[in-house]
Enzyme design. Structure first.
Site, PDB file in Angstrom:
ATOM      1  N   LYS A 199       0.811  -1.221   0.000  1.00  0.00           N
ATOM      2  CA  LYS A 199       0.000   0.000   0.000  1.00  0.00           C
ATOM      3  C   LYS A 199       0.847   1.276   0.000  1.00  0.00           C
ATOM      4  CE  LYS A 199      -4.344  -1.626   0.592  1.00  0.00           C
ATOM      5  NZ  LYS A 199      -5.513  -1.238  -0.215  1.00  0.00           N
TER       6      LYS A 199
ATOM      7  N   SER B 179      -9.077   0.535   7.996  1.00  0.00           N
ATOM      8  CA  SER B 179      -8.850  -0.143   9.274  1.00  0.00           C
ATOM      9  C   SER B 179      -7.515  -0.864   9.277  1.00  0.00           C
ATOM     10  CB  SER B 179      -9.969  -1.160   9.528  1.00  0.00           C
ATOM     11  OG  SER B 179      -9.969  -2.147   8.508  1.00  0.00           O
TER      12      SER B 179
END
Length: 329
Positions: free
Chosen positions: A65, A90
């Site tokens: 990411k 999250s």
């Protein structure tokens, strides 16, 4: 100064050339993560394919990411950067954006469900982001993010369903192709929201590499959508692979539909077994979502496709809550 330091730049097209440009833009910011091989894991497959594991669990923030977050920041204007960035997540995207923002001296605001895992909350805080908690549902997340944006003027950086995110994630395959000592015949990447798989498929264009996705059977909206010919908007996820519980994105689905040969579904039991083997043989800390691609390669469904030659496997992340028992314990 470059023009992009003063004003926002126009979006790049979703092409392999754009992914190459993205890699040029972020190569000095990201880790060029290593690839790993294991003769015993390769020999365990009926086709004895040589496996090349791209270890994005060793990326900054512990997951792929960071690539998309870094490229998304690189495309913002000076005025946007001054106001900061925000997102909802999250897990790994929250940590990646918080870290990328910290490295650039940019304020970061993250909306997290109030049931998020403690290690991921701690990581986001450690990277200096401001956290606002919300109820763990889509409407609460959207309302809370809108409130944060209204108060701060921060730019929303989507976790997976955005051009810059997709282009940034695709840079992992560019490196894998360059690092592998022989041409790949296929590559397998996990799919949740689909940013990594869509980016991988775009990066593989024109290279003769077959592209496959790996998805938990308990969150198989992408595989089902491909069978039905249209994207499923919701997913009722029940899987240990928490990073893959998201419905596939609006931008990502048509890319996957056009350029990915198949999405292989795997059970949680298959994911856990693949995860255990990777810890044992590769000596790598891999989270369940990061083991999904290897689980897919080991599956009967994949083996029946008769893929010949070297296979690239993207290990998407390695953020494991070690305060809890490991899933095979």
């Amino acid at each position: 100064m470059r023009a992009s330091e003063h004003e926002a730049v126009s979006p790049l097209p979703l092409t392999r050339a754009s992914i190459c440009a993205a890699h040029d833009a972020i190569s000095h910011l990201i880790h060029k993560t290593p690839i790993f091989t294991s003769s015993s894991l390769s020999a365990s497959l009926p086709g004895r394919n040589t496996l090349y594991f791209k270890a994005e669990n060793l990326q900054k923030g512990g997951a792929f990411k960071f690539r998309g977050a870094s490229f998304s920041l690189s495309r913002l204007s000076a005025e946007e950067l001054q106001k900061g960035v925000c997102t909802h997540s999250s897990g790994n995207h929250a940590g990646a954006l918080a870290l990328a923002a910290k490295e650039r001296g940019v304020k970061c605001y993250v909306v997290m469900p109030n049931n998020s895992a403690r290690p991921k909350i701690d990581a986001v805080r450690a990277y200096g982001a401001s956290i606002t908690f919300c109820e763990p549902n889509a409407s609460a997340r959207a309302a809370t993010l809108a409130s944060v944006q209204a108060q701060t003027g921060a730019t929303f950086i989507p976790p997976y369903d955005a051009v810059n995110t997709i282009l940034g994630q695709g840079t992992a395959l560019l490196e894998l192709v360059e690092q592998a000592p022989e041409p790949l015949s296929a590559v397998v990447a996990p799919v949740g929201g689909g940013g990594l798989l869509a980016g991988t498929a775009l990066a593989a264009e024109g290279m003769g590499i077959r592209v496959f996705g790996a998805e938990p059977a308990g969150a198989d909206d992408c595989a089902q959508g491909l069978k039905e010919g249209k994207r499923r908007e919701d997913v009722h996820a029940n899987t240990i692979a928490d990073g893959l519980r998201t419905p596939v994105g609006v931008l990502n689905f048509p890319i996957i539909q056009e350029k990915v040969e198949n999405v292989i579904t795997v059970t949680d039991e298959e994911i856990i077994e693949a995860m255990r083997l990777m810890w044992e043989r590769l000596k790598l800390v891999v989270e369940p979502s990061g083991a999904a691609a290897f689980a897919a390669v080991r599956s009967q469904q994949f083996q029946e496709l008769g893929t010949q030659g070297p296979i690239g496997i993207i290990i998407s992340g390695g953020n494991v809550d070690l305060s809890k028992p490991l899933p095979w314990a």
